[in-house]
Design an enzyme around this catalytic site. Structure first.
Site, PDB file in Angstrom:
ATOM      1  N   ASP B  15       0.881  -1.174   0.000  1.00  0.00           N
ATOM      2  CA  ASP B  15       0.000   0.000   0.000  1.00  0.00           C
ATOM      3  C   ASP B  15       0.911   1.214   0.000  1.00  0.00           C
ATOM      4  O   ASP B  15       1.737   1.372   0.904  1.00  0.00           O
ATOM      5  CB  ASP B  15      -0.898   0.010   1.238  1.00  0.00           C
ATOM      6  CG  ASP B  15      -2.023  -1.014   1.138  1.00  0.00           C
ATOM      7  OD1 ASP B  15      -2.224  -1.570   0.040  1.00  0.00           O
ATOM      8  OD2 ASP B  15      -2.688  -1.268   2.161  1.00  0.00           O
ATOM      9  N   ASP B 134     -14.155  -4.269  -2.797  1.00  0.00           N
ATOM     10  CA  ASP B 134     -14.141  -4.138  -1.336  1.00  0.00           C
ATOM     11  C   ASP B 134     -15.555  -4.442  -0.864  1.00  0.00           C
ATOM     12  O   ASP B 134     -16.493  -3.723  -1.225  1.00  0.00           O
ATOM     13  CB  ASP B 134     -13.762  -2.702  -0.919  1.00  0.00           C
ATOM     14  CG  ASP B 134     -12.293  -2.384  -1.209  1.00  0.00           C
ATOM     15  OD1 ASP B 134     -11.514  -3.326  -1.459  1.00  0.00           O
ATOM     16  OD2 ASP B 134     -11.937  -1.192  -1.203  1.00  0.00           O
TER      17      ASP B 134
END
Lengths: 195, 265
Positions: B15, B134
């Protein structure tokens, strides 16, 4: 200098990057004159077999001339499939027919595309796969595959056996992506560069 | 002797915020974990089968660094490399591919403009398009899981199973499913939801969110029917279960459980 033939089949920068890592000069090109001047030729490729149609124009003659002149040639993924007579993925697009047979879709019994790391089974004498052991893992991403033929030097089993690598004289093809297959893949490219 | 079984993949996720690797817990509380190019190489050398880099930069100023970070990271990386987070248009994707990525992962932009999936697949091939989903279901059954966008902040009303099927029909090559209920918790993947998605599409499913130990990976590859599993913090920071050789240790344990892995690597 190695000519990496750009015929519009997606991203090919990674092949050039891998050759740079091996300290080999390479040029991405669709210019027949550059192909004619190169010492070796790589036809990379991801995506649809119909893209090979652009290899069947004026590029075809320069590539085939180079091959018949004994210049080492490596087809990767769709670039290897192009060496066969054709593919059921795009029946209207002929291949180079340097190897017999036609590429076809995986059977419905397995998930398709075949994406990920799988093993190659080697055995025959091969200049391209020199130093690579049977059972080594390489990275694949494809929905169509080439049949097993006399010139198959590595096979992979997924929905039955298919050609993972073919070789005759100085014409080579790999269904997997050597530029994405870590050390094993770099070794394949190194072998090709050393020819 | 080679078997008919394709290896399950272990994917290390970076990330990235303004060019630096961070990892959130439930999308918050970021910690700095280093340089993306260096970490990608370390993970690949340690045996990670793929690298995914997700740009979570909030500011447009910070996002400008993404292409350069991708180029730097791709330069000496010879395993598949996926980039997500900054891809909103076909032109964005083209820039990312040009910088050396093999696949792009699209989340919010695909929900707001589903035709984007087909546009990128048409030009670069389906193998280059990952749809990131998600999903959150709370205590509900798997088929109630809802798709969230904008880093998990915005509910869409779309059901995760239906969206995965639509993405496949539109040309996606893989699904990256993140369980928001599990992300950052370390209590294990949402195997039930992963299996439900894997059962409704023919393309590979990458499970993400919740990895805390090796047993969680065993579960997601068996009960969860995942083709690949992605984790970040478990590899970057180490934890009580793994040493510095986290990926190799994890693969050895999975092999002992009969799960096909790329080995040696």
């Amino acid at each position: 200098m190695i000519a990496i033939v750009d015929y519009g089949a997606g991203n090919i920068s990674s092949v050039k990057k891998a050759l740079e890592h091996l300290r080999t000069e390479a040029q991405v090109t669709f210019d027949p004159a550059v192909i004619a001047a190169a010492e070796k030729i790589i036809v990379p490729g991801v995506g649809h077999f119909s893209r090979c149609q652009s290899l069947n124009g004026n590029l075809r003659l320069s590539v085939l001339n180079a091959i018949s002149g004994g210049k080492p040639f490596l087809g990767i993924c769709v670039g290897m499939q192009w060496l066969f007579e054709g593919s059921t993925e795009a029946p209207e697009t002929p291949g180079a027919a340097l190897f017999p047979g036609e590429c076809s879709r995986f059977p419905a019994s397995v998930k398709s595309p075949h994406v990920g790391w799988n093993q190659i089974e080697t055995g025959k004498e091969s200049r391209l796969l020199k130093g690579i052991s049977s059972g080594a893992f390489v990275y694949f991403t494809h929905s169509f595959r080439a049949p097993i033929i006399e010139e198959t030097v590595a096979c992979t089993r997924y929905g039955g056996a298919f050609s993972a690598a073919v070789e005759r004289d100085s014409v080579f093809g790999v269904q997997f992506h050597p530029e994405k297959s870590a050390e094993t893949g770099l070794k394949v490219l190194e072998n090709f560069c050393a020819l | 002797m080679p078997s008919e079984r394709l290896a399950k993949r272990i994917i290390a996720c970076l990330d990235v915020d303004a060019g630096r690797v961070v990892k959130g817990v439930k999308f918050q509380q970021l910690r700095d974990a280093g340089d993306p190019a260096e970490l990608a190489r370390v993970h690949a050398a340690a045996g990670a089968d793929e690298i995914v880099m997700l740009d979570i930069t909030a500011t447009s100023e910070g996002r400008k660094t993404l292409v350069e970070t991708v180029r730097r990271t791709a330069h000496d990386l010879f395993v598949p490399f996926t980039v997500g987070g900054g891809v909103r248009t076909l032109e964005d994707a083209a820039r990312i591919f040009d910088a050396g990525a093999d696949k792009v992962s699209i989340n919010s932009a695909a929900v707001s403009n589903p035709a984007l999936i087909g546009e990128i697949a048409g030009r670069f091939g389906s193998q280059a398009v990952i749809i990131a989903i998600d999903a959150r279901r709370g205590a509900g059954p798997a088929d109630t899981a809802e798709v969230f966008v904008a880093g998990g902040r915005t509910a869409t009303g779309k059901k995760a199973l239906a969206w995965a099927r639509e993405a496949e029909e539109r040309g996606a090559g893989e699904i990256l499913l993140t369980s928001m209920d599990r992300d950052g918790t370390g209590i294990g993947f949402d195997c039930e939801l992963t299996a439900a998605i894997a059962g409704s599409v023919a393309i590979p499913v990458i499970a993400s969110g919740g990895a805390g130990n090796a047993q969680h990976f065993v579960e997601v590859f068996t009960a969860g029917k995942a083709d690949a599993a992605l984790a970040a913090s478990i590899f970057h920071f180490g934890n009580q279960h793994f040493g510095t050789n986290a990926v190799a240790e994890l693969k050895q344990i999975l092999l002992d459980h009969g799960i096909p892995m790329r080995w040696p690597c």
